[in-house]
Scaffold this active site. Structure first.
Site: not given
Ligand code: GUN
Length: 292
Positions: A54, A98, A121
């Site tokens: 990211k 995350q 998100d």
């Molecule tokens: N863990 C697995 N997929 C994601 C996601 O799309 N966003 C976040 N913040 N954590 C994750």
């Protein structure tokens, strides 16, 4: 029949190119670079790898990322303090915590603290609540389900009136994917561990979104001829011919399903690249909401 392969890598690249161009135009017009804060608690190898991707995507697209690696034993209070600081920081347009968080932390409280305008998100209860309600629009849609719907639309699959089956009901993929499909006027069934006669349910689907976390779970003879399959699964299948000893496969048996389906996403190269592309699109949108 041989299914058309939906090329997630190429579609994600076109989303990224578009975001990059819009970011460059904003910066040329004197606006600040969009900024994404990434919060990583603990040292899970998979989570750390996702966060690195990211951050790299931000750099590639001309955005700033602010990384906050935190110890696995951080207190709820200290994590909440950081979120409040990020909410107040004008250089931060999007906040990404995350998931999953270590067990001692209250995920729901953390997510509901993120300002709705920075919730790139789409996991805050306000955004999810709006996604679930008729006539309301979320500011941001969770990235992986958003990517799934985007792939279906790019492939020209008709969503309105389609019978859609979502396998899995996670907060991150299955449930928001089902809500998005309802918004698109599909008739939606969610299959989970207590569902009876799963094969029969899947056989009625014009659209299958598989996010159940079980290797090659959906078999070819469960697939209605011509159905569109979006495979969200990423599983490591032992494979002696590979240097690392495994290869990645999805939640759908690709070799069987590709002969029956109308469209199918490969693993890897299907949904995977879309998640980050949609996060970048959401971060640009956050900057637009906050700065324009
Ligand atoms: N863990 C697995 N997929 C994601 C996601 O799309 N966003 C976040 N913040 N954590 C994750």
């Amino acid at each position: 029949m041989t299914a058309k392969i939906i090329d997630g890598t190429a579609i994600a690249q076109s989303v990224r190119d578009e975001v990059k161009e819009k970011v460059a135009k904003r910066v040329a017009a004197g606006k600040p670079q969009p900024g994404l804060a990434t919060v990583l608690v603990g040292e899970r190898v998979d989570s750390a790898a996702y966060v690195r991707m990211k951050q790299k995507a931000c750099a590639d697209l001309g955005m700033t990322s602010f990384h906050h690696p935190l110890p696995a034993d951080i207190s709820q209070e200290d994590l909440e303090k950081l979120i409040k600081e990020l909410n107040a920081d004008p250089k931060v347009n999007g906040i990404l915590v995350q998931l999953p968080l270590p067990g001692h932390l209250d995920e729901e409280r953390v997510l509901q603290l993120i300002s709705i305008e920075k919730d790139v998100d789409g996991f805050s209860p306000l955004n999810i609540g709006r996604l679930a309600q008729k006539g309301r629009e979320p500011l941001f849609v969770p990235c992986t389900p958003y990517g799934c719907i985007y792939l279906l639309k790019e492939a020209g699959v008709e969503l309105s009136g389609a019978n859609a089956v979502v396998l899995g009901r996670s907060n991150i993929v299955g449930m928001p994917a089902a809500l998005l499909l309802i918004k698109e006027n599909a008739t939606v069934t969610v299959v989970h561990s207590r569902t009876k006669n799963i094969e029969e349910v899947v056989r009625r689907a014009d659209i299958i979104i598989a996010a159940i976390g079980m290797m090659e779970f959906v078999r070819g003879d469960w697939v209605k001829p011509g159905a569109a399959i979006i495979d969200v699964g990423i599983n490591e299948k032992p494979d002696e011919t590979k240097k690392r000893g495994y290869r990645l496969v999805g939640d759908v048996n690709f070799d069987e399903a590709k002969d029956v389906a109308g469209h199918i996403t490969p693993v890897p190269g299907g949904v995977g690249p879309m998640t980050i592309a949609m996060l970048m699109a959401n971060t640009l949108r956050a900057a637009e909401i906050q700065q324009d």
